[in-house]
Write a protein that holds these residues in place. Structure first.
Motif, PDB file in Angstrom:
ATOM      1  N   LEU A   4       0.960  -1.023   0.029  1.00  0.00           N
ATOM      2  CA  LEU A   4      -0.325  -0.091   0.187  1.00  0.00           C
ATOM      3  C   LEU A   4       0.842   1.245   0.074  1.00  0.00           C
ATOM      4  CD1 LEU A   4      -2.762   1.625   0.428  1.00  0.00           C
ATOM      5  CD2 LEU A   4      -2.392   1.308   2.802  1.00  0.00           C
ATOM      6  N   GLY A   5       0.324   2.082  -0.843  1.00  0.00           N
ATOM      7  CA  GLY A   5       1.183   3.485  -1.228  1.00  0.00           C
ATOM      8  C   GLY A   5       0.544   4.530  -0.505  1.00  0.00           C
ATOM      9  N   GLY A  26      -1.329   0.538  -8.480  1.00  0.00           N
ATOM     10  CA  GLY A  26      -2.560   0.726  -9.179  1.00  0.00           C
ATOM     11  C   GLY A  26      -3.472   0.817  -8.283  1.00  0.00           C
ATOM     12  N   SER A  27      -4.748   0.790  -8.538  1.00  0.00           N
ATOM     13  CA  SER A  27      -6.049   1.012  -7.552  1.00  0.00           C
ATOM     14  C   SER A  27      -5.847   2.551  -7.102  1.00  0.00           C
ATOM     15  CB  SER A  27      -6.294   0.001  -6.457  1.00  0.00           C
ATOM     16  OG  SER A  27      -6.400  -1.344  -7.172  1.00  0.00           O
ATOM     17  N   PRO A  28      -5.694   3.542  -7.527  1.00  0.00           N
ATOM     18  CA  PRO A  28      -5.732   4.623  -6.997  1.00  0.00           C
ATOM     19  C   PRO A  28      -6.735   5.056  -6.392  1.00  0.00           C
ATOM     20  CG  PRO A  28      -5.280   5.247  -9.220  1.00  0.00           C
ATOM     21  CD  PRO A  28      -5.191   3.540  -8.883  1.00  0.00           C
ATOM     22  N   GLU A  29      -6.929   5.759  -5.234  1.00  0.00           N
ATOM     23  CA  GLU A  29      -7.991   6.375  -4.638  1.00  0.00           C
ATOM     24  C   GLU A  29      -7.707   7.275  -3.722  1.00  0.00           C
ATOM     25  OE1 GLU A  29     -10.235   3.862  -1.463  1.00  0.00           O
ATOM     26  OE2 GLU A  29      -9.207   2.331  -2.645  1.00  0.00           O
ATOM     27  N   VAL A  30      -8.920   8.163  -3.246  1.00  0.00           N
ATOM     28  CA  VAL A  30      -8.530   9.305  -2.143  1.00  0.00           C
ATOM     29  C   VAL A  30      -9.319   8.944  -1.074  1.00  0.00           C
ATOM     30  CG1 VAL A  30      -8.348  11.689  -1.585  1.00  0.00           C
ATOM     31  CG2 VAL A  30      -7.619  10.887  -3.702  1.00  0.00           C
ATOM     32  N   ASP A 120      -3.871  13.725  -5.186  1.00  0.00           N
ATOM     33  CA  ASP A 120      -3.406  12.954  -4.095  1.00  0.00           C
ATOM     34  C   ASP A 120      -3.188  11.470  -4.552  1.00  0.00           C
ATOM     35  OD1 ASP A 120      -3.194  15.233  -2.271  1.00  0.00           O
ATOM     36  OD2 ASP A 120      -5.162  15.024  -2.454  1.00  0.00           O
ATOM     37  N   ALA A 121      -4.165  10.824  -5.092  1.00  0.00           N
ATOM     38  CA  ALA A 121      -4.170   9.435  -5.786  1.00  0.00           C
ATOM     39  C   ALA A 121      -2.937   9.238  -6.765  1.00  0.00           C
ATOM     40  CB  ALA A 121      -5.255   9.018  -6.268  1.00  0.00           C
ATOM     41  N   VAL A 122      -2.726  10.100  -7.515  1.00  0.00           N
ATOM     42  CA  VAL A 122      -1.850  10.140  -8.531  1.00  0.00           C
ATOM     43  C   VAL A 122      -0.335  10.237  -7.723  1.00  0.00           C
ATOM     44  CG1 VAL A 122      -0.572  11.147 -10.492  1.00  0.00           C
ATOM     45  CG2 VAL A 122      -3.115  10.930 -10.480  1.00  0.00           C
ATOM     46  N   ALA A 123      -0.231  11.005  -6.945  1.00  0.00           N
ATOM     47  CA  ALA A 123       0.931  11.073  -6.088  1.00  0.00           C
ATOM     48  C   ALA A 123       1.321   9.773  -5.264  1.00  0.00           C
ATOM     49  CB  ALA A 123       0.982  12.074  -4.998  1.00  0.00           C
ATOM     50  N   ALA A 124       0.016   9.070  -4.738  1.00  0.00           N
ATOM     51  CA  ALA A 124       0.400   7.940  -3.968  1.00  0.00           C
ATOM     52  C   ALA A 124       0.892   6.802  -4.835  1.00  0.00           C
ATOM     53  CB  ALA A 124      -1.063   7.575  -3.350  1.00  0.00           C
ATOM     54  N   ALA A 125       0.241   6.836  -6.078  1.00  0.00           N
ATOM     55  CA  ALA A 125       0.763   5.942  -7.316  1.00  0.00           C
ATOM     56  C   ALA A 125       2.417   6.075  -7.370  1.00  0.00           C
ATOM     57  CB  ALA A 125      -0.126   6.005  -8.496  1.00  0.00           C
ATOM     58  N   LEU A 126       2.572   7.316  -7.773  1.00  0.00           N
ATOM     59  CA  LEU A 126       3.909   7.863  -8.199  1.00  0.00           C
ATOM     60  C   LEU A 126       4.904   7.094  -7.020  1.00  0.00           C
ATOM     61  CD1 LEU A 126       3.635  11.266  -9.551  1.00  0.00           C
ATOM     62  CD2 LEU A 126       4.325   9.075 -10.695  1.00  0.00           C
ATOM     63  N   ILE A 127       4.507   7.527  -5.478  1.00  0.00           N
ATOM     64  CA  ILE A 127       5.455   7.146  -4.488  1.00  0.00           C
ATOM     65  C   ILE A 127       5.680   5.589  -4.566  1.00  0.00           C
ATOM     66  CG2 ILE A 127       5.042   6.792  -1.909  1.00  0.00           C
ATOM     67  CD1 ILE A 127       3.587   9.666  -1.813  1.00  0.00           C
ATOM     68  N   LEU A 128       4.381   4.973  -4.714  1.00  0.00           N
ATOM     69  CA  LEU A 128       4.410   3.368  -4.562  1.00  0.00           C
ATOM     70  C   LEU A 128       5.391   2.803  -5.695  1.00  0.00           C
ATOM     71  CD1 LEU A 128       3.538   0.645  -3.424  1.00  0.00           C
ATOM     72  CD2 LEU A 128       1.367   1.029  -4.741  1.00  0.00           C
ATOM     73  N   GLN A 129       5.032   3.313  -6.816  1.00  0.00           N
ATOM     74  CA  GLN A 129       5.936   2.761  -7.974  1.00  0.00           C
ATOM     75  C   GLN A 129       7.305   3.164  -7.961  1.00  0.00           C
ATOM     76  OE1 GLN A 129       4.294   0.863 -10.404  1.00  0.00           O
ATOM     77  NE2 GLN A 129       6.334   0.053 -10.599  1.00  0.00           N
ATOM     78  N   GLY A 130       7.838   4.247  -7.457  1.00  0.00           N
ATOM     79  CA  GLY A 130       9.114   4.427  -7.210  1.00  0.00           C
ATOM     80  C   GLY A 130       9.719   3.437  -6.117  1.00  0.00           C
TER      81      GLY A 130
END
Length: 145
Positions: A4-5, A26-30, A120-130
């Motif tokens: 989970l990111g 994946g599965s981005p949400e806020v 914020d969901a896109v940022a979480a996906a970037l954090i997680l993917q990194g």
């Protein structure tokens, strides 16, 4: 292994869940929640629902690398989540992820006024993917089920 990111904010917290192999975000949400205790309860519930095995939390250091008030709030959330779930929480340097998230949304043709709903969901996906890319590159990725 599902990871989970989290991009933690006072009003909105972005989330992203990896695929079972732990390779793709994946599965981005806020989550829209001001109340810290309610936010933690919702996160703990989601962790159980998605069968999360590891958590990566954006750590907003200052541009000079120092730790400010926002980063301290993230450290406190990491400690709370570890205590409540027993799962490891990795703090991940998130400098410039929100800027990158805005760029992605702009390139996708989203109007700037609408960014607040999803950035914020896109940022979480970037954090997680990194984080997932780092683990994979360094041979730390575990095989998923």
């Amino acid at each position: 292994m599902r990871v989970l990111g989290i991009d933690y904010g006072d009003a909105r917290t972005g989330l992203s869940v990896s695929d079972p192999s732990g390779l793709l975000a994946g599965s981005p949400e806020v989550i829209h929640e001001w109340n810290y205790d309610k936010l933690v309860d919702r996160l703990v519930s989601l962790i159980g629902t998605y069968k999360i095995e590891e958590i990566v939390l954006g750590w907003p250091k200052n541009m000079d690398g120092t730790i400010g008030a926002r980063a301290q709030k993230c450290e406190a959330l990491a400690n709370t989540l570890e205590a409540r779930t027993g799962l490891p929480v990795t703090l991940w340097d998130e400098r410039r992820t929100t800027v990158a998230a805005h760029d992605i949304l702009r390139q996708a043709g989203k109007k700037t006024k609408k960014h607040r709903q999803t950035v914020d969901a896109v940022a979480a996906a970037l954090i997680l993917q990194g984080y997932l890319d780092f683990k994979h590159k360094n041979g730390q990725a575990k095989q998923g089920r």
